[in-house]
Design an enzyme around this catalytic site. Structure first.
Site, PDB file in Angstrom:
ATOM      1  N   ARG A  56       9.980  16.101 -34.658  1.00  0.00           N
ATOM      2  CA  ARG A  56      10.649  17.323 -34.189  1.00  0.00           C
ATOM      3  C   ARG A  56      10.158  18.535 -34.979  1.00  0.00           C
ATOM      4  O   ARG A  56       9.857  19.588 -34.408  1.00  0.00           O
ATOM      5  CB  ARG A  56      12.166  17.166 -34.342  1.00  0.00           C
ATOM      6  CG  ARG A  56      13.008  18.360 -33.881  1.00  0.00           C
ATOM      7  CD  ARG A  56      14.470  18.066 -34.208  1.00  0.00           C
ATOM      8  NE  ARG A  56      15.412  19.009 -33.608  1.00  0.00           N
ATOM      9  CZ  ARG A  56      15.886  20.098 -34.191  1.00  0.00           C
ATOM     10  NH1 ARG A  56      15.459  20.411 -35.418  1.00  0.00           N
ATOM     11  NH2 ARG A  56      16.763  20.875 -33.580  1.00  0.00           N
ATOM     12  N   GLN A  80      18.809  19.138 -26.442  1.00  0.00           N
ATOM     13  CA  GLN A  80      19.119  20.036 -27.555  1.00  0.00           C
ATOM     14  C   GLN A  80      17.996  21.019 -27.868  1.00  0.00           C
ATOM     15  O   GLN A  80      18.238  22.161 -28.235  1.00  0.00           O
ATOM     16  CB  GLN A  80      19.449  19.212 -28.817  1.00  0.00           C
ATOM     17  CG  GLN A  80      20.093  20.027 -29.928  1.00  0.00           C
ATOM     18  CD  GLN A  80      19.569  19.639 -31.300  1.00  0.00           C
ATOM     19  OE1 GLN A  80      18.382  19.737 -31.570  1.00  0.00           O
ATOM     20  NE2 GLN A  80      20.462  19.199 -32.167  1.00  0.00           N
ATOM     21  N   SER A 128      22.310  22.034 -35.041  1.00  0.00           N
ATOM     22  CA  SER A 128      20.888  21.933 -34.736  1.00  0.00           C
ATOM     23  C   SER A 128      20.274  20.711 -35.431  1.00  0.00           C
ATOM     24  O   SER A 128      20.639  19.586 -35.128  1.00  0.00           O
ATOM     25  CB  SER A 128      20.170  23.232 -35.122  1.00  0.00           C
ATOM     26  OG  SER A 128      18.853  23.249 -34.619  1.00  0.00           O
ATOM     27  N   LEU A 129      19.375  20.907 -36.407  1.00  0.00           N
ATOM     28  CA  LEU A 129      18.806  19.776 -37.151  1.00  0.00           C
ATOM     29  C   LEU A 129      19.895  18.897 -37.747  1.00  0.00           C
ATOM     30  O   LEU A 129      19.757  17.668 -37.817  1.00  0.00           O
ATOM     31  CB  LEU A 129      17.892  20.326 -38.249  1.00  0.00           C
ATOM     32  CG  LEU A 129      17.161  19.391 -39.212  1.00  0.00           C
ATOM     33  CD1 LEU A 129      18.003  18.944 -40.391  1.00  0.00           C
ATOM     34  CD2 LEU A 129      16.586  18.173 -38.492  1.00  0.00           C
ATOM     35  N   GLN A 189      18.714  24.057 -40.352  1.00  0.00           N
ATOM     36  CA  GLN A 189      17.709  24.934 -40.942  1.00  0.00           C
ATOM     37  C   GLN A 189      18.320  26.288 -41.287  1.00  0.00           C
ATOM     38  O   GLN A 189      19.064  26.865 -40.492  1.00  0.00           O
ATOM     39  CB  GLN A 189      16.565  25.106 -39.933  1.00  0.00           C
ATOM     40  CG  GLN A 189      15.271  25.548 -40.547  1.00  0.00           C
ATOM     41  CD  GLN A 189      14.092  25.300 -39.616  1.00  0.00           C
ATOM     42  OE1 GLN A 189      14.185  24.530 -38.671  1.00  0.00           O
ATOM     43  NE2 GLN A 189      12.976  25.948 -39.883  1.00  0.00           N
ATOM     44  N   HIS A 196      15.631  26.519 -29.312  1.00  0.00           N
ATOM     45  CA  HIS A 196      16.836  26.380 -28.482  1.00  0.00           C
ATOM     46  C   HIS A 196      16.812  27.324 -27.275  1.00  0.00           C
ATOM     47  O   HIS A 196      17.788  27.994 -26.969  1.00  0.00           O
ATOM     48  CB  HIS A 196      18.101  26.606 -29.331  1.00  0.00           C
ATOM     49  CG  HIS A 196      18.285  25.583 -30.402  1.00  0.00           C
ATOM     50  ND1 HIS A 196      18.542  24.264 -30.119  1.00  0.00           N
ATOM     51  CD2 HIS A 196      18.201  25.674 -31.758  1.00  0.00           C
ATOM     52  CE1 HIS A 196      18.639  23.578 -31.259  1.00  0.00           C
ATOM     53  NE2 HIS A 196      18.417  24.414 -32.249  1.00  0.00           N
TER      54      HIS A 196
END
Length: 293
Positions: free
Chosen positions: A114, A238, A89-90, A11, A189
């Site tokens: 998610r 995560q 991340s993503l 992202q 996170h």
């Protein structure tokens, strides 16, 4: 011998117009149609529409996963394969798809859930901090409850995450060349995402993961693995854990990686690799023409 890592952005890398070239490719059209059935909306319409809407977590994450997965398929169709994968991340979901840990439908359904959970998150704040005193920052974080480093992107760039009060208190104590407050509603996170993580774990527990075809460096633990259960455990962690991208990059030479290909829009990750591991050759694949052209 060239050893290649494919890395996938997350992202923040999205841009209006991304993926527009894919509507001319037969295999891509099939994936886009499949995505629309799963999501209930068109990825290309979002990518060609309003920038503010595309930047909403609910739409950004599925759009990035779909486009990065299609680019992965085109790479494979043209005879390219990685020796290692990682995602920011993503982007880790795209990396897992590239490593064939799960199929496209499974991956997109996970990303959809998610994105929904993260979009619903509230009560948090995030800020990017650039060119700072790391020792001072770590001291501030250690002494500030409800505050963590969410993204350790490089020696000169991190993202902090926590309650609005904690983030604001920390920023008052940090000297940095640049500080940017991120347009997010939740403390991604960080432990403040625990409720969302628990809901997401129920979804993950119902999904079967395959052993990876190539090793993966996970956000939460940048040591390579192909083991399905290890990968799933790391993915569960995560959502509340830090993205340890700086350590992932430092691990690349240890894995004898000589070239990195960033698969997806933008050049953020290759920019970070260039400054951290200047000896590694870099390439960006943002469109089908970058592969077949």
């Amino acid at each position: 011998m060239t050893k290649i890592a494919w890395i996938f952005p997350g992202q923040g890398s999205q841009a209006v117009g991304m993926g527009v070239d894919l509507q001319e490719i037969k295999s891509a059209i099939a994936k886009l149609e499949q995505a629309e059935k799963i999501l209930g909306w068109s990825v290309l319409e979002k990518c060609l529409g309003d920038e503010e809407q595309l930047s909403q977590t609910l739409y950004t994450q599925p759009c990035l996963f779909v486009i990065e997965s299609i680019l992965t398929d085109i790479l494979v169709e043209n005879g390219h394969l990685p020796d290692l994968v990682a995602g920011h991340s993503l982007g880790e979901y795209s990396a897992l798809y590239a490593a064939r840990v799960f199929d496209f439908e499974t991956g997109l359904k996970l990303v959809k859930k998610r994105s929904e959970l993260m979009d619903q998150a509230a009560g948090g704040k995030m800020a990017a901090v650039m060119k700072f005193d790391r020792q001072k920052l770590e001291s501030v974080i250690d002494n500030t409850p409800d505050l963590v480093i969410a993204n350790d992107n490089s020696s000169e760039q991190v993202v902090i995450s926590g309650t609005p009060e904690a983030v604001e208190k920390a920023l008052e104590q940090i000297t940095a060349k640049r500080i940017v407050t991120l347009k997010v509603s939740g403390a991604f996170h960080s432990p403040l995402m625990q409720d969302a993580a628990e809901q997401f774990q129920q979804i993950l527990d119902s999904v079967t993961f395959n052993n990876a075809k190539v090793p993966i460096l996970s956000n939460i633990d940048p040591t390579s693995t192909t083991d399905a259960q290890t990968i799933k455990t790391r993915l569960i962690q995560q959502m509340t854990g830090s993205v340890r991208w700086r350590e992932i990059m430092l691990q690349l030479p240890n894995e004898n990686i000589t070239q990195v290909i960033e698969v997806g829009p933008g050049k953020v990750l290759t920019g970070l690799v260039k400054r951290t591991c200047p000896e590694i050759a870099l390439k960006n694949v943002a469109t089908s023409a970058d592969i077949t052209g």
